[in-house]
Design a protein around this motif. Structure first.
Motif, PDB file in Angstrom:
ATOM      1  N   THR A  37      65.121  66.259 -17.569  1.00  0.00           N
ATOM      2  CA  THR A  37      64.255  67.012 -18.472  1.00  0.00           C
ATOM      3  C   THR A  37      65.081  67.593 -19.611  1.00  0.00           C
ATOM      4  OG1 THR A  37      62.762  67.581 -16.671  1.00  0.00           O
ATOM      5  CG2 THR A  37      62.635  68.946 -18.632  1.00  0.00           C
ATOM      6  N   ALA A  38      64.567  67.479 -20.814  1.00  0.00           N
ATOM      7  CA  ALA A  38      65.173  68.121 -21.984  1.00  0.00           C
ATOM      8  C   ALA A  38      64.179  69.170 -22.465  1.00  0.00           C
ATOM      9  CB  ALA A  38      65.435  67.089 -23.078  1.00  0.00           C
ATOM     10  N   GLY A  68      62.800  60.884 -26.359  1.00  0.00           N
ATOM     11  CA  GLY A  68      63.377  59.594 -26.040  1.00  0.00           C
ATOM     12  C   GLY A  68      63.893  59.544 -24.616  1.00  0.00           C
ATOM     13  N   ALA A  69      64.211  58.311 -24.174  1.00  0.00           N
ATOM     14  CA  ALA A  69      64.713  58.098 -22.817  1.00  0.00           C
ATOM     15  C   ALA A  69      65.751  56.990 -22.830  1.00  0.00           C
ATOM     16  CB  ALA A  69      63.566  57.703 -21.894  1.00  0.00           C
ATOM     17  N   VAL A  70      66.791  57.148 -22.025  1.00  0.00           N
ATOM     18  CA  VAL A  70      67.803  56.103 -21.879  1.00  0.00           C
ATOM     19  C   VAL A  70      68.137  55.966 -20.398  1.00  0.00           C
ATOM     20  CG1 VAL A  70      70.110  55.310 -22.529  1.00  0.00           C
ATOM     21  CG2 VAL A  70      68.800  56.716 -24.130  1.00  0.00           C
ATOM     22  N   ALA A  90      58.891  70.457 -23.347  1.00  0.00           N
ATOM     23  CA  ALA A  90      59.948  69.613 -22.778  1.00  0.00           C
ATOM     24  C   ALA A  90      59.564  68.141 -22.760  1.00  0.00           C
ATOM     25  CB  ALA A  90      60.254  70.082 -21.356  1.00  0.00           C
ATOM     26  N   VAL A  91      60.600  67.311 -22.677  1.00  0.00           N
ATOM     27  CA  VAL A  91      60.439  65.875 -22.443  1.00  0.00           C
ATOM     28  C   VAL A  91      60.993  65.594 -21.057  1.00  0.00           C
ATOM     29  CG1 VAL A  91      61.188  63.563 -23.122  1.00  0.00           C
ATOM     30  CG2 VAL A  91      60.608  65.261 -24.869  1.00  0.00           C
ATOM     31  N   ALA A 116      67.123  62.239 -20.828  1.00  0.00           N
ATOM     32  CA  ALA A 116      65.928  62.659 -21.584  1.00  0.00           C
ATOM     33  C   ALA A 116      66.379  63.299 -22.883  1.00  0.00           C
ATOM     34  CB  ALA A 116      65.117  63.664 -20.774  1.00  0.00           C
ATOM     35  N   ARG A 117      65.663  63.018 -23.951  1.00  0.00           N
ATOM     36  CA  ARG A 117      66.015  63.553 -25.258  1.00  0.00           C
ATOM     37  C   ARG A 117      64.759  64.193 -25.867  1.00  0.00           C
ATOM     38  NH1 ARG A 117      68.949  58.754 -27.788  1.00  0.00           N
ATOM     39  NH2 ARG A 117      70.679  59.312 -26.450  1.00  0.00           N
TER      40      ARG A 117
END
Ligand SMILES: [Ca+2]
Ligand SMILES: [Ca+2]
Ligand SMILES: [Ca+2]
Length: 274
Positions: free
Chosen positions: A126-127, A139-141, A162-163, A182-183
């Motif tokens: 979580t960001a 974004g996600a990586v 949050a993301v 998570a970005r």
């Protein structure tokens, strides 16, 4: 397929850059159509800032995983990558990088969260935006994973704070270590920021798709997507701006190669602002 007609009909929406922060246009680029096992594609905004980003796989069916989607950590471009699954894919496929451009809010800030490097079959990160700031895009990586981990959620929380990213190993698992990142791109100054979420009804259909549109007078800033109930056997394949449909985004997800008997849902999220 109609879904792809929508994606491929996306055109640059060119409007003069406003003095205030906000959307100016969206567009996409694609890799070659071939059977390379790993693909990545960057994209930029010609005369404005990257404010949101997405990605899409076409032709890869249930044999290609999306492993990176969203703005780069330094916001210089987009982070888009995909990989064929563990037993490969003989067919040709393409990776699209989708970018949303605009005048960035002066206070925008990128926040990152990541899971510990492990071989847990499901991992989440979580960001969270600091203070009173809220998510304008995310974004996600997936790091590591060796073509055996699929993206389940790039979810923006309902309060836009949050993301939350979740990824899951494939059906027969993965013995190595991996993590998920998570970005969140955060701002406290964008006017009229709101999250619009729509969900496909639960079913066991092999593929699901939907579009989500911003309300009249608002523009697309960022995008999210989430699978619920997929049991790690469904994965996200499209999170893309579709501005020929007005300020809208498109999301798709597909079950793995041997299918999934359970019932699952797919949600698409559009972050919208004036
Ligand atoms: Ca395969
Ligand atoms: Ca595996
Ligand atoms: Ca399966």
């Amino acid at each position: 397929m109609r879904v792809w007609a929508v994606v491929l009909a996306v055109v640059l929406v060119g409007v003069p850059a406003p003095a205030r922060a906000g959307f100016t246009g969206a567009g996409f680029v694609a890799t070659a159509l071939d059977s390379a096992a790993v693909k990545a594609r960057d994209h930029h905004c010609s005369s404005s800032d990257v404010i949101g980003a997405g990605a899409a796989i076409t032709g890869g069916g249930d044999d290609v995983f999306l492993t990176a989607v969203g703005p780069k950590a330094d916001l210089s471009g987009v982070d888009t990558a995909a990989v064929e699954d563990q037993d490969g894919f003989a067919g040709q496929w393409r990776l699209y990088a989708s970018v949303i451009c605009g005048v960035a809010p002066v206070d925008r800030k990128v926040v990152t969260g990541q899971s510990a490097l492990s071989s847990s079959s499901t991992q989440a990160a979580t960001a969270t935006c600091p203070g009173s700031s809220r998510v304008m895009s995310g974004g996600a990586v997936i790091v590591g994973g060796k073509a055996q981990v699929g993206l389940d959620d790039l979810r923006i929380t309902a309060d836009l704070k949050a993301v939350s990213v979740t990824a899951v190993e494939d059906e027969d698992g993965f013995g190595g270590g991996w993590r998920v990142v998570a970005r969140a791109v955060c701002t406290a100054t964008l006017s009229g920021l709101e999250l619009v979420t729509a969900t496909v009804p639960a079913s066991s259909s092999m593929m699901k798709a939907l579009g989500v549109r911003c309300p009249e007078g608002k523009h697309l800033q960022g995008m999210g997507a989430a699978i619920t109930g997929g049991g790690g056997q469904a994965r996200l394949t499209t999170i893309m701006a579709a501005t020929d449909q007005g300020p809208a985004m498109l999301v798709t997800a597909t079950e793995d190669g041997n299918g999934y008997g359970g019932s699952w849902t797919l949600a698409g999220q559009a972050v919208c602002a004036k």
